[in-house]
Write an enzyme that holds these catalytic residues in place. Sequence first.
Site, PDB file in Angstrom:
ATOM      1  N   ASP A   1       8.152  26.542 -33.276  1.00 23.76           N
ATOM      2  CA  ASP A   1       9.206  26.943 -34.196  1.00 23.76           C
ATOM      3  C   ASP A   1       8.662  26.695 -35.605  1.00 23.76           C
ATOM      4  O   ASP A   1       7.675  25.974 -35.778  1.00 23.76           O
ATOM      5  CB  ASP A   1      10.454  26.102 -33.923  1.00 23.76           C
ATOM      6  CG  ASP A   1      11.517  26.280 -34.982  1.00 23.76           C
ATOM      7  OD1 ASP A   1      11.869  27.438 -35.268  1.00 23.76           O
ATOM      8  OD2 ASP A   1      11.973  25.267 -35.534  1.00 23.76           O
TER       9      ASP A   1
ATOM     10  N   ASP B   1      16.413  26.011 -30.630  1.00 30.48           N
ATOM     11  CA  ASP B   1      15.158  25.974 -29.868  1.00 30.48           C
ATOM     12  C   ASP B   1      15.374  25.560 -28.409  1.00 30.48           C
ATOM     13  O   ASP B   1      14.450  25.692 -27.598  1.00 30.48           O
ATOM     14  CB  ASP B   1      14.172  24.989 -30.512  1.00 30.48           C
ATOM     15  CG  ASP B   1      13.778  25.408 -31.913  1.00 30.48           C
ATOM     16  OD1 ASP B   1      13.586  26.611 -32.135  1.00 30.48           O
ATOM     17  OD2 ASP B   1      13.680  24.521 -32.786  1.00 30.48           O
TER      18      ASP B   1
ATOM     19  N   CYS C   1       3.642   1.652   2.556  1.00 28.98           N
ATOM     20  CA  CYS C   1       4.888   0.943   2.254  1.00 28.98           C
ATOM     21  C   CYS C   1       5.786   1.795   1.368  1.00 28.98           C
ATOM     22  O   CYS C   1       7.005   1.833   1.539  1.00 28.98           O
ATOM     23  CB  CYS C   1       4.584  -0.377   1.545  1.00 28.98           C
ATOM     24  SG  CYS C   1       3.566  -1.524   2.491  1.00 28.98           S
TER      25      CYS C   1
ATOM     26  N   ASP D   1      12.629  21.735 -32.807  1.00 30.21           N
ATOM     27  CA  ASP D   1      13.408  20.573 -33.228  1.00 30.21           C
ATOM     28  C   ASP D   1      14.896  20.854 -33.389  1.00 30.21           C
ATOM     29  O   ASP D   1      15.654  19.958 -33.756  1.00 30.21           O
ATOM     30  CB  ASP D   1      12.863  20.022 -34.553  1.00 30.21           C
ATOM     31  CG  ASP D   1      13.191  20.927 -35.738  1.00 30.21           C
ATOM     32  OD1 ASP D   1      13.324  22.156 -35.521  1.00 30.21           O
ATOM     33  OD2 ASP D   1      13.322  20.406 -36.853  1.00 30.21           O
TER      34      ASP D   1
ATOM     35  N   CYS E   1       0.832  -1.197   0.000  1.00 28.16           N
ATOM     36  CA  CYS E   1       0.000   0.000   0.000  1.00 28.16           C
ATOM     37  C   CYS E   1       0.867   1.247   0.000  1.00 28.16           C
ATOM     38  O   CYS E   1       2.096   1.174  -0.001  1.00 28.16           O
ATOM     39  CB  CYS E   1      -0.948   0.014   1.202  1.00 28.16           C
ATOM     40  SG  CYS E   1      -0.087   0.160   2.783  1.00 28.16           S
TER      41      CYS E   1
END
Length: 746
Positions: A427, A633, A32, A629, A29
Amino acid sequence: MGVGKKDDMNSAVLKNATEFDFAIVGMTCASCVMRVEKALSKVPNVSSASVNLATERAHVVLSTPTSSELLQKAVADAGYEASLIEPEMRQATVVADTQGWKVIVAAALTAPLFLPMLFGMVFNSHWALSGEWQLLLATPVQFWLGARFYKAGWKAAINLSGNMDLLVSIGTSAAFGLSVYLLTQHSHHLYFEASAAVITLVLLGKWLERRAKTQTTEAIRALQSLRPETAIIRKNGVDNEVQIANVNMGDIVVIRPGERIPVDGIIKEGQSYIDESLLTGESDPVKKTVGGKVIGGAINQDGLLLVETTAIGVETTLSRIVRLVEQAQISKPEIQRLVDKISAVFVPVVLAIALITFITWVVINGDWGQAIINAVSVLVIACPCALGLATPTAIMAGTGVAARHGILIKNADVLELAHRIHYVAFDKTGTLTEGKPLVTDIKTNGMSDAELVSLVASVEQGSAHPLAAAVMQYIKTHEITYTTASDVSAVAGNGVRAMLDDRILYFGNGRWMQTLGLSLDSLEHNAKTLQQAGRTVSWLAEEVGGSKKLLGLLAFGDALKPSAITAVSRLHALGIKVVLITGDNPNSAERVKTSLGIDQVFAEQTPENKAQTIATLKSGGQLVAMVGDGINDAPALASADVSFAMSSGTDVAMHTAAATLMRSDPSLVADAIDISRRTYNKIQQNLFWAFLYNLIGIPLAAMGLLSPVIAGAAMALSSVSVVTNALMLRRWKPYQSVASKPTEKA
């Protein structure tokens, strides 16, 4: 490399590692989870420790290398078992539960105890087994089949903490002990059926829960199954099949039609259609020819390929995908940290409520038996399991289904933030456009077109920039020769500088040319005309003996991606504003804005300007996502609240971003936000029902309105319902539409 050597190398790596993953045995649970995290955090040099109840794993980050044995000992001292997961043996699967037979045996022993009581309630009959027979049937259920609750509960108790097992063991022991006492007093009112039924129902619930949890890891198991175990290596014209672990960088791998590709590599011979659907979510096979990159795990459909290996082991794309998904599934959003704090005090509070219930009922009616049974109901109905599973199961299901459709979410915080995004900033080149520009126009200042392009090629021949690729394609098509320049260096956000013989060449944007002190007047009219037509213009200048001269310009056109209009319209449908942040000229940027219906444009942005623009958009508490990409950026991606990188871009962008889109498709951004919203909604639903269940169930049990059997059934089903609700995310599908295909050049 021999197997023994590779094992030695792995051991050396692990001894000097600053991150470890462990499989944790014995957790039941949320309490724990907190105890294991606390134990690991106390080990010297541990920066952070994150434990996931659903995957039963721990991820530990160290400030300096530390022996894994110290971490394992800390977990053992807390009452659990930790086994190290080595880097090349990572498996994010829940261990299969083989304890179903215990549920069957427990049910068989409990049925004779429980059914007479049930029939008695229905048919007003008082038939029941004798007390001795009830004791005989209940004892093995309590102390043999229920031994796991005593073991785990005892470990929790000696560590001065509590968990679900402690509640179940105390509650059922109280009911069993009371029944034994009443049996010695020759009473016919016994509670053996309650203690046995509770243990049987909890065992059933845990078995169902584990079966359901294995489905949350289905996505990663599907990815792991893509790894072929062998590869065919060609050396000196001879083909030999070897274990995948024995493939080295640079080896030539033979891949026959219909086979799964075993390594990442570059095609040296042959062509074929490649099915990458399980890796990128792309449903249509992709044609690959000589020079094309292939990904390990994809399927070679119809051609014989010779592939040069470029990545092996944990560095392959497939391994990196698995790591990213695992990283997301073990991370915790802020809402889970609040739940963890509540879980830390949950069991002690429940024990206190049970004690108060017992005392109150004794005072009210003096019936010790009824008081014990009501207290048992309180102990049994309380369920920290549902709280512990509410968040991680939703995250596992959500990130898993996203990965199947080409969206890799690195961190659970993305799920918590994405549903509140106000702006998405894109971009342009390679993100909204194809990223494959072509040279459309050449304007010179006193030299031939071929001479100008030859000089540009000298500067750009080693660059991976899309404009450089366009120049080299033009050189190849028109059979123009060039000389390789030296001392080539990129000037971020501006262009490239290089040496060619006794002169310095500059190739970049107009803003940079003006900064260098050059006048653009001679070609400015041409440049404006091209920019108004949506072209990207780059200038070439030279410096000889300290004197600078403008040589000419190249204009580039780049088609918008077919899915770009869909991407923008879908984000608008989600109530999100779309922004374009580009280093390109204002005219080209405006053309893209008009074509796609973008809300706002920021043109001629340097990498630093992009990050500042993101910061400006964030002012006033607005949440901003960035999609890019390229290297330029990276600052903006790091500045955004949520960042998305195209896998077709640079590694820098992908490492910086919080999510990676495995297809170069901007419409995946809307899909990522959609699955994030749905996942966060599931987290909220699970937590709501988990808290509501306890808030209603515990008072009803304390008031004597729930029997232990009903309480046990409710507790068992609560965690199962939470996991089942999370699994509904597996039905999610990305948006499907016929993408518009704009023909304008950007």
